[in-house]
Motif scaffolding. Structure first.
Motif, PDB file in Angstrom:
ATOM      1  N   ALA A 133      -3.791  14.390  19.020  1.00 36.55           N
ATOM      2  CA  ALA A 133      -4.198  15.602  18.303  1.00 36.55           C
ATOM      3  C   ALA A 133      -2.990  16.332  17.730  1.00 36.55           C
ATOM      4  O   ALA A 133      -3.077  16.951  16.657  1.00 36.55           O
ATOM      5  CB  ALA A 133      -4.986  16.522  19.227  1.00 36.55           C
ATOM      6  N   THR A 134      -1.859  16.264  18.422  1.00 34.96           N
ATOM      7  CA  THR A 134      -0.648  16.917  17.929  1.00 34.96           C
ATOM      8  C   THR A 134      -0.165  16.264  16.646  1.00 34.96           C
ATOM      9  O   THR A 134       0.388  16.931  15.764  1.00 34.96           O
ATOM     10  CB  THR A 134       0.461  16.878  18.994  1.00 34.96           C
ATOM     11  N   LEU A 135      -0.376  14.958  16.503  1.00 33.90           N
ATOM     12  CA  LEU A 135       0.032  14.261  15.285  1.00 33.90           C
ATOM     13  C   LEU A 135      -0.726  14.800  14.073  1.00 33.90           C
ATOM     14  O   LEU A 135      -0.159  14.972  12.992  1.00 33.90           O
ATOM     15  CB  LEU A 135      -0.226  12.759  15.423  1.00 33.90           C
ATOM     16  N   VAL A 136      -2.015  15.069  14.255  1.00 35.67           N
ATOM     17  CA  VAL A 136      -2.820  15.635  13.167  1.00 35.67           C
ATOM     18  C   VAL A 136      -2.291  17.010  12.793  1.00 35.67           C
ATOM     19  O   VAL A 136      -2.117  17.338  11.609  1.00 35.67           O
ATOM     20  CB  VAL A 136      -4.303  15.697  13.574  1.00 35.67           C
ATOM     21  N   ARG A 137      -2.008  17.815  13.784  1.00 34.25           N
ATOM     22  CA  ARG A 137      -1.504  19.170  13.515  1.00 34.25           C
ATOM     23  C   ARG A 137      -0.152  19.130  12.811  1.00 34.25           C
ATOM     24  O   ARG A 137       0.083  19.865  11.857  1.00 34.25           O
ATOM     25  CB  ARG A 137      -1.397  19.951  14.823  1.00 34.25           C
ATOM     26  N   ARG A 138       0.738  18.256  13.283  1.00 36.92           N
ATOM     27  CA  ARG A 138       2.065  18.164  12.660  1.00 36.92           C
ATOM     28  C   ARG A 138       1.941  17.731  11.197  1.00 36.92           C
ATOM     29  O   ARG A 138       2.651  18.232  10.320  1.00 36.92           O
ATOM     30  CB  ARG A 138       2.925  17.166  13.424  1.00 36.92           C
ATOM     31  N   SER A 139       1.063  16.780  10.931  1.00 37.02           N
ATOM     32  CA  SER A 139       0.878  16.309   9.563  1.00 37.02           C
ATOM     33  C   SER A 139       0.389  17.436   8.659  1.00 37.02           C
ATOM     34  O   SER A 139       0.898  17.627   7.542  1.00 37.02           O
ATOM     35  CB  SER A 139      -0.105  15.142   9.532  1.00 37.02           C
ATOM     36  N   LEU A 140      -0.583  18.175   9.125  1.00 35.88           N
ATOM     37  CA  LEU A 140      -1.113  19.282   8.327  1.00 35.88           C
ATOM     38  C   LEU A 140      -0.026  20.324   8.072  1.00 35.88           C
ATOM     39  O   LEU A 140       0.115  20.839   6.952  1.00 35.88           O
ATOM     40  CB  LEU A 140      -2.305  19.906   9.037  1.00 35.88           C
ATOM     41  N   GLU A 141       0.760  20.631   9.088  1.00 35.90           N
ATOM     42  CA  GLU A 141       1.858  21.602   8.927  1.00 35.90           C
ATOM     43  C   GLU A 141       2.877  21.103   7.913  1.00 35.90           C
ATOM     44  O   GLU A 141       3.364  21.879   7.069  1.00 35.90           O
ATOM     45  CB  GLU A 141       2.534  21.843  10.278  1.00 35.90           C
ATOM     46  N   LEU A 157       0.802  -1.217   0.000  1.00 42.44           N
ATOM     47  CA  LEU A 157       0.000   0.000   0.000  1.00 42.44           C
ATOM     48  C   LEU A 157       0.840   1.276   0.000  1.00 42.44           C
ATOM     49  O   LEU A 157       0.288   2.374  -0.091  1.00 42.44           O
ATOM     50  CB  LEU A 157      -0.905   0.037   1.247  1.00 42.44           C
ATOM     51  N   SER A 158       2.142   1.146   0.083  1.00 44.97           N
ATOM     52  CA  SER A 158       3.010   2.302   0.326  1.00 44.97           C
ATOM     53  C   SER A 158       2.828   3.417  -0.695  1.00 44.97           C
ATOM     54  O   SER A 158       2.882   4.614  -0.349  1.00 44.97           O
ATOM     55  CB  SER A 158       4.472   1.871   0.348  1.00 44.97           C
ATOM     56  N   ALA A 159       2.646   3.068  -1.957  1.00 45.39           N
ATOM     57  CA  ALA A 159       2.583   4.071  -3.017  1.00 45.39           C
ATOM     58  C   ALA A 159       1.404   5.011  -2.873  1.00 45.39           C
ATOM     59  O   ALA A 159       1.405   6.112  -3.440  1.00 45.39           O
ATOM     60  CB  ALA A 159       2.537   3.385  -4.378  1.00 45.39           C
ATOM     61  N   ALA A 160       0.405   4.617  -2.113  1.00 46.92           N
ATOM     62  CA  ALA A 160      -0.782   5.463  -1.956  1.00 46.92           C
ATOM     63  C   ALA A 160      -0.528   6.671  -1.070  1.00 46.92           C
ATOM     64  O   ALA A 160      -1.285   7.647  -1.129  1.00 46.92           O
ATOM     65  CB  ALA A 160      -1.934   4.638  -1.379  1.00 46.92           C
ATOM     66  N   PHE A 161       0.533   6.624  -0.251  1.00 47.68           N
ATOM     67  CA  PHE A 161       0.718   7.633   0.788  1.00 47.68           C
ATOM     68  C   PHE A 161       1.966   8.481   0.567  1.00 47.68           C
ATOM     69  O   PHE A 161       3.018   7.961   0.186  1.00 47.68           O
ATOM     70  CB  PHE A 161       0.841   6.963   2.157  1.00 47.68           C
ATOM     71  N   ASP A 162       1.839   9.764   0.878  1.00 47.21           N
ATOM     72  CA  ASP A 162       3.014  10.613   1.032  1.00 47.21           C
ATOM     73  C   ASP A 162       3.377  10.552   2.508  1.00 47.21           C
ATOM     74  O   ASP A 162       2.894  11.346   3.314  1.00 47.21           O
ATOM     75  CB  ASP A 162       2.711  12.052   0.603  1.00 47.21           C
ATOM     76  N   ASP A 163       4.220   9.595   2.859  1.00 46.08           N
ATOM     77  CA  ASP A 163       4.500   9.394   4.284  1.00 46.08           C
ATOM     78  C   ASP A 163       5.430  10.464   4.859  1.00 46.08           C
ATOM     79  O   ASP A 163       5.590  10.562   6.074  1.00 46.08           O
ATOM     80  CB  ASP A 163       5.044   7.992   4.553  1.00 46.08           C
ATOM     81  N   GLU A 164       6.019  11.284   4.004  1.00 42.13           N
ATOM     82  CA  GLU A 164       6.858  12.386   4.497  1.00 42.13           C
ATOM     83  C   GLU A 164       6.048  13.407   5.281  1.00 42.13           C
ATOM     84  O   GLU A 164       6.588  14.114   6.134  1.00 42.13           O
ATOM     85  CB  GLU A 164       7.552  13.101   3.332  1.00 42.13           C
ATOM     86  N   VAL A 165       4.765  13.522   4.977  1.00 38.45           N
ATOM     87  CA  VAL A 165       3.942  14.547   5.628  1.00 38.45           C
ATOM     88  C   VAL A 165       3.017  13.932   6.683  1.00 38.45           C
ATOM     89  O   VAL A 165       2.073  14.571   7.138  1.00 38.45           O
ATOM     90  CB  VAL A 165       3.123  15.366   4.595  1.00 38.45           C
ATOM     91  N   GLY A 166       3.305  12.705   7.086  1.00 41.77           N
ATOM     92  CA  GLY A 166       2.464  12.043   8.072  1.00 41.77           C
ATOM     93  C   GLY A 166       2.709  12.522   9.485  1.00 41.77           C
ATOM     94  O   GLY A 166       3.585  13.355   9.759  1.00 41.77           O
ATOM     95  N   GLY A 167       1.899  11.998  10.408  1.00 39.98           N
ATOM     96  CA  GLY A 167       2.067  12.237  11.836  1.00 39.98           C
ATOM     97  C   GLY A 167       2.243  10.891  12.517  1.00 39.98           C
ATOM     98  O   GLY A 167       1.469   9.959  12.243  1.00 39.98           O
ATOM     99  N   TYR A 168       3.241  10.778  13.405  1.00 40.89           N
ATOM    100  CA  TYR A 168       3.622   9.472  13.928  1.00 40.89           C
ATOM    101  C   TYR A 168       3.768   9.482  15.447  1.00 40.89           C
ATOM    102  O   TYR A 168       3.871  10.533  16.078  1.00 40.89           O
ATOM    103  CB  TYR A 168       4.921   9.018  13.272  1.00 40.89           C
TER     104      TYR A 168
END
Length: 225
Positions: free
Chosen positions: A147-155, A128-139
């Motif tokens: 909630a901070t993970l969501v904010r970091r991903s959006l940023e 499934l990896s190709a579906a995601f831009d994992d560089e902009v994810g939250g981990y």
């Protein structure tokens, strides 16, 4: 405005078959020498949060999360082939991801309590990896609070792409829903884990699906809901 669709992994996209939990327990005992006595609730939580509870419950004070995660990731890498053997994809996932990949106004990423290396191993096991831009994810190493993970991903997404996104969070727990709401994101929940549809509604989810098997309806919701 483009949409940033932030996917939880466990019990939203797939079941890992207990592979990560086994690697976690083994890493803990290998590093600390302390026998595993009590398993916390993992669902919807970050690895940072879980690590703090495990250390406190077992009385461990001389091991840092950073040291633990290195051993944990090593154990997962040694057994990652088992994700596809012992685990499974949730209904409709592959088709929904493929449809969203074809949408020019959508970027898909991962917002998950997993540490990045484990998150990538899980989705890679099911190709499934190709579906995601994992560089902009939250981990799970970003913060203990989801909630901070969501904010970091959006940023990260807005910094990388140089434009604003409308965030959409899709997950299977109350923590996914509350993290979405805390960031003004569309909260889409799937009742494919241990949390009931009623509890997801009560948490404030904008939409609750039984699973992703109705591909057309799911894509419509995630792109224009």
């Amino acid at each position: 405005m483009k949409r940033l669709v932030m996917w939880d992994i466990d019990y939203t996209l797939l079941r890992g078959g207990g592979v990560a939990a086994t690697a976690w327990k083994a890493a803990f005992t290998e590093l600390t020498g302390v026998p595993w006595r009590e398993t916390p609730i993992f669902g919807g939580r970050t690895d940072m949060d879980i690590c703090a509870e495990v250390f406190a419950t077992h009385g461990v004070t001389d091991c840092t999360p950073e040291r633990f995660f290195l051993r944990y990731v090593e154990n997962v890498q040694n057994t990652k082939h088992l994700f596809a053997v012992q685990g499974s994809l949730m209904p409709g996932v592959r088709d929904v991801l493929a449809r969203l990949e074809a949408e020019p106004g959508v970027v898909q990423t991962l917002v998950t309590g997993n540490v990045p290396e484990v998150a990538r191993a899980k989705v890679a096991a099911f190709e499934l990896s190709a579906a995601f831009d994992d560089e902009v994810g939250g981990y799970g190493t970003d913060d203990a609070v989801r909630a901070t993970l969501v904010r970091r991903s959006l940023e990260r997404a807005e910094a990388k792409y140089g434009e604003r996104f409308r965030p959409v969070v899709i997950g299977d727990t109350v923590n996914d829903v509350t993290a979405a709401l805390a960031n003004g994101a569309l909260a889409v929940a799937v009742a494919t884990g241990s949390t009931t549809a009623e509890d997801l509604v009560a948490a404030g989810a904008h939409a609750v699906l039984p699973d992703l098997s109705d591909v057309d309806a799911t894509v419509e919701l995630l792109t224009s809901g």
